[in-house]
Motif scaffolding. Structure first.
Motif, PDB file in Angstrom:
ATOM      1  N   PRO A 163       4.852 -13.700  11.623  1.00 37.61           N
ATOM      2  CA  PRO A 163       4.274 -14.563  10.592  1.00 37.61           C
ATOM      3  C   PRO A 163       4.403 -13.912   9.221  1.00 37.61           C
ATOM      4  CG  PRO A 163       2.779 -14.301  12.446  1.00 37.61           C
ATOM      5  CD  PRO A 163       3.895 -13.333  12.664  1.00 37.61           C
ATOM      6  N   SER A 164       4.420 -14.741   8.211  1.00 36.69           N
ATOM      7  CA  SER A 164       4.583 -14.237   6.841  1.00 36.69           C
ATOM      8  C   SER A 164       3.426 -13.338   6.448  1.00 36.69           C
ATOM      9  CB  SER A 164       4.688 -15.407   5.864  1.00 36.69           C
ATOM     10  OG  SER A 164       3.513 -16.215   5.947  1.00 36.69           O
ATOM     11  N   GLY A 165       2.250 -13.616   6.980  1.00 44.66           N
ATOM     12  CA  GLY A 165       1.098 -12.769   6.661  1.00 44.66           C
ATOM     13  C   GLY A 165       1.270 -11.363   7.164  1.00 44.66           C
ATOM     14  N   ASP A 166       1.842 -11.186   8.376  1.00 44.00           N
ATOM     15  CA  ASP A 166       2.078  -9.847   8.906  1.00 44.00           C
ATOM     16  C   ASP A 166       3.109  -9.101   8.080  1.00 44.00           C
ATOM     17  OD1 ASP A 166       1.766 -11.025  12.324  1.00 44.00           O
ATOM     18  OD2 ASP A 166       0.256 -10.444  10.843  1.00 44.00           O
ATOM     19  N   LYS A 167       4.136  -9.815   7.603  1.00 43.45           N
ATOM     20  CA  LYS A 167       5.144  -9.152   6.775  1.00 43.45           C
ATOM     21  C   LYS A 167       4.527  -8.636   5.481  1.00 43.45           C
ATOM     22  CE  LYS A 167       9.113 -11.789   8.490  1.00 43.45           C
ATOM     23  NZ  LYS A 167      10.210 -12.713   8.107  1.00 43.45           N
ATOM     24  N   ASP A 168       3.683  -9.456   4.880  1.00 45.27           N
ATOM     25  CA  ASP A 168       3.040  -9.012   3.638  1.00 45.27           C
ATOM     26  C   ASP A 168       2.143  -7.807   3.887  1.00 45.27           C
ATOM     27  OD1 ASP A 168       2.616 -12.431   2.500  1.00 45.27           O
ATOM     28  OD2 ASP A 168       4.336 -11.059   2.380  1.00 45.27           O
ATOM     29  N   LYS A 169       1.476  -7.817   5.058  1.00 43.09           N
ATOM     30  CA  LYS A 169       0.602  -6.707   5.375  1.00 43.09           C
ATOM     31  C   LYS A 169       1.382  -5.421   5.574  1.00 43.09           C
ATOM     32  CE  LYS A 169      -3.140  -5.376   8.484  1.00 43.09           C
ATOM     33  NZ  LYS A 169      -3.947  -5.783   9.660  1.00 43.09           N
ATOM     34  N   ASP A 170       2.510  -5.510   6.290  1.00 43.00           N
ATOM     35  CA  ASP A 170       3.354  -4.328   6.485  1.00 43.00           C
ATOM     36  C   ASP A 170       3.890  -3.809   5.161  1.00 43.00           C
ATOM     37  OD1 ASP A 170       4.779  -5.549   9.602  1.00 43.00           O
ATOM     38  OD2 ASP A 170       2.859  -4.550   9.156  1.00 43.00           O
ATOM     39  N   LYS A 171       4.232  -4.732   4.285  1.00 43.85           N
ATOM     40  CA  LYS A 171       4.757  -4.333   2.984  1.00 43.85           C
ATOM     41  C   LYS A 171       3.699  -3.605   2.171  1.00 43.85           C
ATOM     42  CE  LYS A 171       7.281  -6.173  -0.976  1.00 43.85           C
ATOM     43  NZ  LYS A 171       7.812  -7.398  -1.613  1.00 43.85           N
ATOM     44  N   GLU A 172       2.453  -4.085   2.231  1.00 35.73           N
ATOM     45  CA  GLU A 172       1.374  -3.427   1.510  1.00 35.73           C
ATOM     46  C   GLU A 172       1.114  -2.033   2.062  1.00 35.73           C
ATOM     47  OE1 GLU A 172      -1.979  -5.941   1.680  1.00 35.73           O
ATOM     48  OE2 GLU A 172      -1.152  -7.470   0.342  1.00 35.73           O
ATOM     49  N   ASP A 173       1.197  -1.897   3.414  1.00 37.81           N
ATOM     50  CA  ASP A 173       0.966  -0.577   4.011  1.00 37.81           C
ATOM     51  C   ASP A 173       2.010   0.414   3.560  1.00 37.81           C
ATOM     52  OD1 ASP A 173      -0.193  -1.984   7.167  1.00 37.81           O
ATOM     53  OD2 ASP A 173      -1.234  -1.596   5.279  1.00 37.81           O
ATOM     54  N   LYS A 174       3.282  -0.060   3.459  1.00 37.06           N
ATOM     55  CA  LYS A 174       4.348   0.845   3.034  1.00 37.06           C
ATOM     56  C   LYS A 174       4.169   1.253   1.578  1.00 37.06           C
ATOM     57  CE  LYS A 174       7.735  -0.966   6.323  1.00 37.06           C
ATOM     58  NZ  LYS A 174       9.008  -1.679   6.483  1.00 37.06           N
ATOM     59  N   THR A 175       3.819   0.306   0.720  1.00 42.56           N
ATOM     60  CA  THR A 175       3.647   0.636  -0.694  1.00 42.56           C
ATOM     61  C   THR A 175       2.406   1.500  -0.924  1.00 42.56           C
ATOM     62  OG1 THR A 175       2.485  -1.458  -0.978  1.00 42.56           O
ATOM     63  CG2 THR A 175       4.836  -1.427  -1.460  1.00 42.56           C
ATOM     64  N   ALA A 176       1.411   1.422  -0.037  1.00 47.65           N
ATOM     65  CA  ALA A 176       0.192   2.197  -0.225  1.00 47.65           C
ATOM     66  C   ALA A 176       0.388   3.666   0.123  1.00 47.65           C
ATOM     67  CB  ALA A 176      -0.929   1.614   0.621  1.00 47.65           C
ATOM     68  N   ARG A 177       1.370   4.006   0.905  1.00 44.23           N
ATOM     69  CA  ARG A 177       1.581   5.398   1.288  1.00 44.23           C
ATOM     70  C   ARG A 177       2.317   6.129   0.172  1.00 44.23           C
ATOM     71  NH1 ARG A 177       4.254   6.676   6.757  1.00 44.23           N
ATOM     72  NH2 ARG A 177       3.410   8.708   6.142  1.00 44.23           N
ATOM     73  N   ARG A 178       1.677   7.161  -0.331  1.00 44.35           N
ATOM     74  CA  ARG A 178       2.265   7.950  -1.410  1.00 44.35           C
ATOM     75  C   ARG A 178       2.250   9.429  -1.024  1.00 44.35           C
ATOM     76  NH1 ARG A 178       3.324   5.751  -6.314  1.00 44.35           N
ATOM     77  NH2 ARG A 178       2.732   3.567  -6.585  1.00 44.35           N
ATOM     78  N   LYS A 179       3.125  10.173  -1.639  1.00 41.38           N
ATOM     79  CA  LYS A 179       3.275  11.582  -1.318  1.00 41.38           C
ATOM     80  C   LYS A 179       2.013  12.351  -1.716  1.00 41.38           C
ATOM     81  CE  LYS A 179       8.321  11.615  -1.921  1.00 41.38           C
ATOM     82  NZ  LYS A 179       8.695  12.063  -0.574  1.00 41.38           N
ATOM     83  N   THR A 180       1.625  13.256  -0.867  1.00 41.64           N
ATOM     84  CA  THR A 180       0.445  14.093  -1.101  1.00 41.64           C
ATOM     85  C   THR A 180       0.799  15.559  -0.863  1.00 41.64           C
ATOM     86  OG1 THR A 180      -0.307  13.863   1.189  1.00 41.64           O
ATOM     87  CG2 THR A 180      -1.126  12.252  -0.405  1.00 41.64           C
ATOM     88  N   THR A 181      -0.033  16.429  -1.426  1.00 48.93           N
ATOM     89  CA  THR A 181       0.157  17.874  -1.319  1.00 48.93           C
ATOM     90  C   THR A 181      -1.143  18.518  -0.880  1.00 48.93           C
ATOM     91  OG1 THR A 181       1.894  17.935  -3.000  1.00 48.93           O
ATOM     92  CG2 THR A 181       0.705  19.985  -2.588  1.00 48.93           C
ATOM     93  N   VAL A 182      -1.043  19.452   0.047  1.00 49.68           N
ATOM     94  CA  VAL A 182      -2.192  20.217   0.524  1.00 49.68           C
ATOM     95  C   VAL A 182      -1.870  21.697   0.327  1.00 49.68           C
ATOM     96  CG1 VAL A 182      -3.697  20.749   2.467  1.00 49.68           C
ATOM     97  CG2 VAL A 182      -2.783  18.438   2.204  1.00 49.68           C
ATOM     98  N   ILE A 183      -2.694  22.384  -0.471  1.00 52.31           N
ATOM     99  CA  ILE A 183      -2.514  23.812  -0.741  1.00 52.31           C
ATOM    100  C   ILE A 183      -3.676  24.568  -0.111  1.00 52.31           C
ATOM    101  CG2 ILE A 183      -2.195  25.587  -2.499  1.00 52.31           C
ATOM    102  CD1 ILE A 183      -1.337  23.413  -4.425  1.00 52.31           C
ATOM    103  N   SER A 184      -3.363  25.454   0.819  1.00 49.42           N
ATOM    104  CA  SER A 184      -4.367  26.311   1.452  1.00 49.42           C
ATOM    105  C   SER A 184      -4.344  27.665   0.759  1.00 49.42           C
ATOM    106  CB  SER A 184      -4.075  26.472   2.947  1.00 49.42           C
ATOM    107  OG  SER A 184      -4.987  27.371   3.541  1.00 49.42           O
ATOM    108  N   LEU A 185      -5.473  28.039   0.159  1.00 49.19           N
ATOM    109  CA  LEU A 185      -5.561  29.277  -0.614  1.00 49.19           C
ATOM    110  C   LEU A 185      -6.184  30.375   0.236  1.00 49.19           C
ATOM    111  CD1 LEU A 185      -6.734  27.685  -3.938  1.00 49.19           C
ATOM    112  CD2 LEU A 185      -4.585  28.858  -3.591  1.00 49.19           C
ATOM    113  N   LEU A 186      -5.497  31.503   0.305  1.00 51.99           N
ATOM    114  CA  LEU A 186      -5.950  32.646   1.094  1.00 51.99           C
ATOM    115  C   LEU A 186      -6.239  33.822   0.176  1.00 51.99           C
ATOM    116  CD1 LEU A 186      -3.367  32.453   4.017  1.00 51.99           C
ATOM    117  CD2 LEU A 186      -5.628  31.414   3.897  1.00 51.99           C
ATOM    118  N   CYS A 187      -7.148  34.656   0.618  1.00 52.54           N
ATOM    119  CA  CYS A 187      -7.551  35.830  -0.169  1.00 52.54           C
ATOM    120  C   CYS A 187      -6.526  36.947  -0.015  1.00 52.54           C
ATOM    121  CB  CYS A 187      -8.939  36.293   0.274  1.00 52.54           C
ATOM    122  SG  CYS A 187      -9.460  37.862  -0.473  1.00 52.54           S
TER     123      CYS A 187
END
Length: 337
Positions: free
Chosen positions: A169-193
């Protein structure tokens, strides 16, 4: 006794209110009550006319990507020093807020925007950047397996109505498209002593998951933590002074109450140990008089005035003797006549 308790409660409330002050950006207190400040490892752009300090590196922090195919540039608790252009999938007004990025050919990909609030995951000090460029879709991955749709063979012509439709259905396609556009690159930095005497801050790349989440490991002496100096509103000398002031107030208040109610004293005699303090006051007054009188003899102005006064008195004495002699002579002459 009650007054001492009230003063103690007031002092504790003052210290508690001082410890509730909001923390500065890029600082945090660990669950074990250790204070961490990451501002010293944040790279700042040079101002106009400012020279680079000896030992400082140019630009932001760099991490080698090894088999990833690109090197990374990032900063702690602030945007990168470099001026970026044409960052993929980001508005132009967000380019100055990028805290981590990498270049692939002529394209610039942001892997996180500025964040000044480090967090703790258990005992791990973590700095997380989100809101970077869009993550690649699964179809663009080289190792994504290609799964062909399975053909359903009906056993009975009447079951054709039960055959599932291959079209979504067209609604599912729009939902999948929104999920793809919502995912953005992220960074996690673990700081050690890194508590070595000559240790310096360093950042290394660890891994990338789906070219969407990037993990880094930072080592720095500033990740070891310390004592929160702002939490202690008073210095050790100030704390001792407050305690001494409270003790003096309790001594005076308790002594006055005792002298007035039990000993029935009035006026200055209500003070505790009045005889001792009065003796100390008289001793101090006598010493002041002795010192001032002994020093006054060495003052030149006092010596000058004394000489003038002595000379004036001698002159008056001489005139008196002349008058007396003159009177005696007159009396002798009258007696002879």
């Amino acid at each position: 006794m009650k007054s001492s308790i009230l003063y103690s409660l007031f002092f504790l409330q003052y210290v508690a209110a001082a410890s509730d002050k909001p923390l500065k950006p890029c600082t945090i207190i660990s669950p074990t009550n250790r204070f961490f400040d990451l501002n010293p490892i944040r790279r700042m752009p040079l101002k106009d006319g400012e020279k680079k300090a000896k030992g400082d590196s140019d630009g932001s922090w760099h991490a080698k990507g090894y088999d990833y195919g690109a090197n990374f540039t990032l900063n702690f608790c602030g945007p990168v020093v470099e001026e970026l252009h044409d960052v993929q999938d980001l508005d132009k007004n967000l380019w100055r807020n990028v805290s981590a990025f990498y270049e692939d050919g002529k394209k610039v990909y942001a892997i996180g925007l500025e964040n000044t609030e480090p967090v703790f995951r258990g005992r791990k000090l973590i700095l997380n950047y989100t809101g970077g460029s869009l993550c690649p879709s699964p179809k663009s991955k080289r190792d994504a397996p290609t799964i062909l749709p399975r053909e359903i063979i009906p056993s009975d012509p009447d079951d054709e109505d039960d055959k599932p439709s291959k079209k979504k259905p067209s609604g599912d396609k729009d939902k999948d498209k929104e999920d793809k556009t919502a995912r953005r690159k992220t960074t996690v930095i673990s700081l050690l002593c890194d508590s070595e005497p000559l240790a310096k801050t360093s950042v290394s790349f660890v891994a990338a998951v789906d070219s969407c989440t990037y993990f880094f490991e930072g080592r720095s002496p500033y990740a070891c933590g310390g004592v929160h100096s702002a939490q202690q509103a008073l210095s050790p000398g100030g704390v001792f002074g407050v305690i001494a002031l409270i003790a003096i107030l309790v001594y005076l208040a308790g002594g006055c109450v005792y002298q007035r109610t039990v000993m029935h004293q009035r006026g200055w005699r209500q003070l505790p140990n009045y005889a001792m303090w009065a003796g100390i006051w008289r001793f101090g007054a006598d010493m002041f008089i002795i010192l001032t009188s002994s020093c006054a003899r060495f003052m030149p102005s006092r010596r000058g005035y004394s000489r003038v006064s002595l000379g004036h008195e001698n002159g008056r004495r001489g005139r008196r003797n002349e008058d007396e002699n003159r009177l005696i002579d007159n009396l002798d002459e009258e007696w002879d006549d």
